[in-house]
Design a protein around this motif. Structure first.
Motif, PDB file in Angstrom:
ATOM      1  N   GLY A  37       0.824  -1.209   0.000  1.00  0.00           N
ATOM      2  CA  GLY A  37       0.000   0.000   0.000  1.00  0.00           C
ATOM      3  C   GLY A  37       0.856   1.256   0.000  1.00  0.00           C
ATOM      4  N   GLY A  38       1.890   1.243   0.831  1.00  0.00           N
ATOM      5  CA  GLY A  38       2.774   2.404   0.898  1.00  0.00           C
ATOM      6  C   GLY A  38       3.460   2.665  -0.435  1.00  0.00           C
ATOM      7  N   MET A  39       3.888   1.589  -1.095  1.00  0.00           N
ATOM      8  CA  MET A  39       4.543   1.758  -2.400  1.00  0.00           C
ATOM      9  C   MET A  39       3.561   2.320  -3.418  1.00  0.00           C
ATOM     10  N   SER A  40       2.302   1.861  -3.356  1.00  0.00           N
ATOM     11  CA  SER A  40       1.297   2.399  -4.268  1.00  0.00           C
ATOM     12  C   SER A  40       1.105   3.896  -4.009  1.00  0.00           C
ATOM     13  N   ALA A  41       1.081   4.255  -2.721  1.00  0.00           N
ATOM     14  CA  ALA A  41       0.911   5.671  -2.382  1.00  0.00           C
ATOM     15  C   ALA A  41       2.082   6.492  -2.917  1.00  0.00           C
TER      16      ALA A  41
ATOM     17  N   PRO B 215      -6.560  12.049  -1.803  1.00  0.00           N
ATOM     18  CA  PRO B 215      -7.497  10.918  -1.912  1.00  0.00           C
ATOM     19  C   PRO B 215      -7.044   9.891  -2.947  1.00  0.00           C
ATOM     20  N   LEU B 216      -6.485  10.383  -4.042  1.00  0.00           N
ATOM     21  CA  LEU B 216      -6.035   9.463  -5.086  1.00  0.00           C
ATOM     22  C   LEU B 216      -4.916   8.558  -4.554  1.00  0.00           C
ATOM     23  N   ALA B 217      -3.991   9.151  -3.808  1.00  0.00           N
ATOM     24  CA  ALA B 217      -2.900   8.362  -3.231  1.00  0.00           C
ATOM     25  C   ALA B 217      -3.445   7.331  -2.251  1.00  0.00           C
ATOM     26  N   LEU B 218      -4.445   7.741  -1.465  1.00  0.00           N
ATOM     27  CA  LEU B 218      -5.037   6.819  -0.489  1.00  0.00           C
ATOM     28  C   LEU B 218      -5.775   5.692  -1.198  1.00  0.00           C
ATOM     29  N   ILE B 219      -6.502   6.049  -2.273  1.00  0.00           N
ATOM     30  CA  ILE B 219      -7.225   5.009  -3.013  1.00  0.00           C
ATOM     31  C   ILE B 219      -6.223   4.028  -3.626  1.00  0.00           C
TER      32      ILE B 219
ATOM     33  N   ALA C 176      -9.580  -8.783   1.446  1.00  0.00           N
ATOM     34  CA  ALA C 176      -9.366  -7.586   0.632  1.00  0.00           C
ATOM     35  C   ALA C 176      -9.549  -6.332   1.476  1.00  0.00           C
ATOM     36  N   VAL C 177     -10.598  -6.333   2.314  1.00  0.00           N
ATOM     37  CA  VAL C 177     -10.814  -5.172   3.185  1.00  0.00           C
ATOM     38  C   VAL C 177      -9.645  -5.039   4.167  1.00  0.00           C
ATOM     39  N   ALA C 178      -9.248  -6.185   4.749  1.00  0.00           N
ATOM     40  CA  ALA C 178      -8.116  -6.152   5.678  1.00  0.00           C
ATOM     41  C   ALA C 178      -6.868  -5.624   4.969  1.00  0.00           C
ATOM     42  N   GLY C 179      -6.661  -6.090   3.732  1.00  0.00           N
ATOM     43  CA  GLY C 179      -5.499  -5.635   2.974  1.00  0.00           C
ATOM     44  C   GLY C 179      -5.576  -4.151   2.665  1.00  0.00           C
TER      45      GLY C 179
ATOM     46  N   ILE D 148      -6.140   0.063  -2.861  1.00  0.00           N
ATOM     47  CA  ILE D 148      -6.245  -0.963  -3.913  1.00  0.00           C
ATOM     48  C   ILE D 148      -5.034  -1.895  -3.864  1.00  0.00           C
ATOM     49  N   GLY D 149      -3.843  -1.283  -3.763  1.00  0.00           N
ATOM     50  CA  GLY D 149      -2.628  -2.107  -3.692  1.00  0.00           C
ATOM     51  C   GLY D 149      -2.698  -3.089  -2.543  1.00  0.00           C
TER      52      GLY D 149
END
Lengths: 405, 398
Positions: A134-138, A154-158, A292-295, A162-163
């Motif tokens: 998730g951090g890498m996606s952000a 918000p885009l970074a958080l989304i 998925a939610v946990a991830g 997703i990641g």
């Protein structure tokens, strides 16, 4: 899922009057369990901590033989100094509170990630890896675009959600389809994520210009969580909107778990997957969805780490928070409100422990021992009840799922 | 009944404890604050390339004496790592003994701690904050820009001319002293020596993270071995560093990585190994001990401190150590603060000024032999006076 929401028909676990408080604390019923036991636990842990401090201070121990008075004052000063620092360092000033909140935000999000797994009977040990992905996606979103804050953040958080969700869903689906145990798969995925991050940080996609070591570019200011006290222009008060975001997410997870059909199904699978299947629920989908939610929650924790604190990625930027989150979720009885409280406690220990290290001669390792003691006592309410003879209503009512289901 | 009373007593005791702990405000805190108030005379802002050296000479120099507080933020390995952080900490301890300053340290558990620890020391009013290592550079620079009245020194990061750190007015920060080391000069000697004593003709090295202050050791080592070959007509293979990339553990903490990297190099025939990764090298030492116990004969080269003293258990396999005398430059910086009221010049340690060097051979005196030792001594003179180039491309960047 919102179309499935039925606000007027209370979910089937409602038992009436004490429902609100039960939901709020997640601790069963009465105030003794919710307040008295944790407070006693902290006091007990601090007392045991005194013993630890006294017996590890070899210099003072030697003094006991020759000069008990000096030994006593020396011991007293290290004990009182240490605890004073622990408290002052976590809640004693604006900066201290700010540091506590800085620490709490990713812990809360990561704790929720583990807690929602527990609720569905899954051990999500993979939060650490989900944080990393998730951090890498952000970082990817935060570096690649130049957008105004209200879009970029918000885009970074989304992106992070997703990641993390993709990374988290894999063990869920594997569990449902093949029976591969999620403890093993999530741990393995942690290792993969850890090394993948090092690899990615050295790739041209992420690596900062002019650097040869694994470190990413800095994310744009517009992708960062804004500082809450930015107008003070005090670099010491670092708390960002990340803590507000974390609490909002906790509230959302509470709503999801206890007020929606999907949440009910999550919990039903946690109580008894066979029963849930028999009742017509799609267990494969639910396992995948829960993970998925946990991830996604883990991914958001990683995003907070990047967008609130570090602003750039380096190997292991998740800093072990994904593992602390397991203890945290247990401590919070896998309830969002409990997780928030436990997150603040862990944040306070982090911040206070750091000041403890500054102000006293206690080694950081000893401080970690004392912190662990606090966690142990809080996590073992039966022990505290036995020591202090606290009687609670129905001890068996603790809705801790995950263990033994 | 008794049990209940005991519990109550314990509760009471706990309460007294907590209340008392919160109550006593000590006088020591106040002296510390007083010391902070004393002007930490920051060096003249250097707008030109000229390093910030001179404090305004007519400014009265405040004698901070015993009240001065010098603080160090260590890397993950901690100040008892028998290597990098520990050597730097020694400089602090020496300042405590010789200059009467108070010293404190904070150990960073991970990268998120760097800034927190620096900020904690800023808050405490340290007269000087020393950050140990290249990896802390970004946070040190940002903290220096945010706190222009606090003095900083950073090990292994050349602040001038190219640190991208700007204060609120867009000027280059002037309150940071970079303490850097031309370690390739000593690495060159170590490489020459390693090539000279190697039986297999294969020597190895590996690093912690691929950053300049690590690879500078490895590059010197490689060039030193090549220089030996060019003079003696031998052929030495250097494993683990090819001038741009090589073997890296990607951490400075895992002794287990040190062991497996060491084992891999031994398997490839290397009989001299130079681990440039702080305490990770201790794991390599263990691998070599095991290797030798099974009939091999390999040697270890230490870094930063003379490992013969900092890790005596490896004395029997220690060929030499590349000394990086960070303690001297840390002490020097504190001395400048206390006695001159300014940070002083940017520091570059070289063979010539004693900032770096090669440790004695100790148990390997006989193995090295008089001839090779004499060649090394001559080489050292040559490097000092500049007649021999160690050939590190980044040498003029320091």
């Amino acid at each position: 899922m919102s179309d499935q929401q039925r606000p007027d028909t209370s979910p089937p676990d409602g038992k009436g009057t004490s429902q609100f408080f039960q939901d709020l604390t997640g601790l069963g019923i009465d105030w003794r369990s919710a307040v008295l036991v944790p407070v006693l636990a902290i006091i007990t842990a601090l007392l045991v901590g005194v013993v630890v401090i006294v017996f590890t201070d070899l210099e003072a121990l030697r003094l006991w033989g020759s000069d008990p008075g000096a030994a006593l004052s020396k011991t007293w000063s290290s004990v009182s100094g240490g605890y004073k620092a622990l408290f002052v360092g976590s809640f004693g000033s604006l900066r201290a509170i700010s540091e506590t909140m800085v620490g709490a935000a990713p812990l809360i999000l990561a704790g929720l990630s583990v807690a929602i797994g527990f609720r569905a009977g899954l051990f999500n040990i993979g939060t650490e890896g989900q944080m990393l992905i998730g951090g890498m996606s952000a970082i990817l979103v935060g570096v690649a675009f130049q957008l105004p804050l209200f879009l970029h953040l918000p885009l970074a958080l989304i992106g992070a959600a997703i990641g993390g969700a993709v990374w988290g869903a894999v063990p869920g689906i594997l569990r449902a389809k093949t029976g591969a145990h999620e403890v093993i798969t999530t741990i393995m995925l942690n290792l993969i994520a850890l090394n993948l991050v090092v690899y990615l940080l050295k790739s041209s996609l992420f690596q900062a210009e002019g650097r040869t070591d694994p470190i990413s570019e800095t994310v744009a200011v517009s992708a960062r969580f804004p500082r809450l006290f930015g107008y003070l222009h005090d670099s010491q008060v670092r708390v960002t909107a990340g803590i507000i975001f974390a609490v909002l997410v906790a509230w959302f997870i509470y709503w999801l778990l206890f007020k929606t059909t999907l949440g009910f199904e999550f919990r039903a699978v946690g109580m008894n997957p066979d029963g849930a299947h028999y009742a017509g629920m799609n267990v494969v989908f639910l396992y995948g969805a829960v993970m998925a939610v946990a991830g996604a929650l883990g991914g958001l924790a990683g995003a907070d780490q990047i967008l609130s604190i570090l602003y750039r990625g380096s190997p292991g930027f998740s800093a072990g928070i994904g593992f602390d989150a397991i203890a945290l979720a247990l401590l919070g009885r896998s309830h969002p409100a409990g997780v928030v409280a436990a997150g603040v406690l862990f944040g306070a220990l982090r911040s206070g422990g750091q000041v403890m290290q500054v102000e006293t001669d206690l080694s950081i390792d000893l401080i970690l021992v004392i912190q662990a003691l606090i966690v142990v006592f809080i996590a073992a309410p039966a022990l505290i009840k036995a020591i202090y003879r606290v009687r609670t209503g129905r001890a068996a009512d603790l809705p801790t799922t995950g263990w033994g289901t | 009944m008794l049990k209940k009373r005991l519990s109550l007593l314990a509760l009471l005791a706990a309460f007294v404890l907590v209340v008392a702990a919160c109550g006593d405000d000590d006088a020591a805190d106040q002296t510390t604050t007083a010391a902070t108030a004393a002007p930490a005379t920051t060096a003249a802002p250097a707008t030109t390339a000229a390093p910030a050296t001179t404090a305004a000479p007519d400014e009265p120099i405040e004698d901070m004496g015993p009240a001065a507080l010098a603080c160090m933020v260590s890397d993950q390995a901690g100040i008892d790592d028998k290597s990098f952080n520990e050597v730097a900490w020694r400089g602090m301890l020496q300042a405590e003994a010789d200059l009467g300053v108070t010293v404190e340290f904070l150990e960073s558990q991970d990268a998120t701690d760097y800034r927190v620890n620096i900020d904690a020391f800023v808050e405490q009013g340290c007269d000087l904050i020393v950050t140990v290592g290249f990896l802390l550079a970004d946070d040190t620079g940002a903290a220096a820009a945010d706190n222009p009245d606090t003095n900083f020194a950073i090990i292994d990061f050349p602040v001038f001319p190219d640190a991208p750190w700007l204060d609120a007015d867009g000027n280059m920060v002037s309150n940071v002293r970079g303490l850097t080391y031309q370690t390739d000069e000593a690495g060159f000697l170590a490489g020459y020596l390693a090539a000279g004593v190697s039986q297999t003709g294969v020597i190895g090295t590996f690093g912690g993270i691929n950053i300049p202050p690590v690879t500078v050791f490895m590059e010197g080592y490689r060039n030193g071995a090549a220089y030996y070959d060019s003079i003696k007509g031998t052929e030495t293979t250097v494993l683990g560093w090819d001038g741009a990339d090589g073997l890296f553990t990607d951490n400075f903490t895992s002794l287990d990585d040190g062991r497996s990297f060491g084992q891999n190099l031994l398997d490839e025939g290397a009989d001299v190994i130079l681990p440039v990764a702080g305490p990770v090298g201790l794991g390599t030492g263990q691998a070599i001990l095991d290797f030798n116990a099974a009939g091999g004969s390999a040697m270890l080269i230490g870094v930063d401190a003379d490992m013969f003293f900092s890790a005596p258990e490896f004395g029997s396999i220690l060929l030499t150590s590349i000394l990086k005398n960070m303690d001297a430059s840390v002490f020097n910086t504190i001395n400048n603060i206390v006695n001159l009221g300014s940070l002083g010049n940017q520091y570059l340690g070289t063979i010539a000024n004693g900032g770096i060097g090669l440790a004695p051979f100790h148990d390997f005196e006989a193995v090295v032999g008089g001839e090779l030792a004499a060649e090394l001594a001559a080489l050292q003179v040559g490097i000092s006076d500049g007649s021999i180039s160690v050939g590190f491309p980044g040498a003029d960047e320091g």
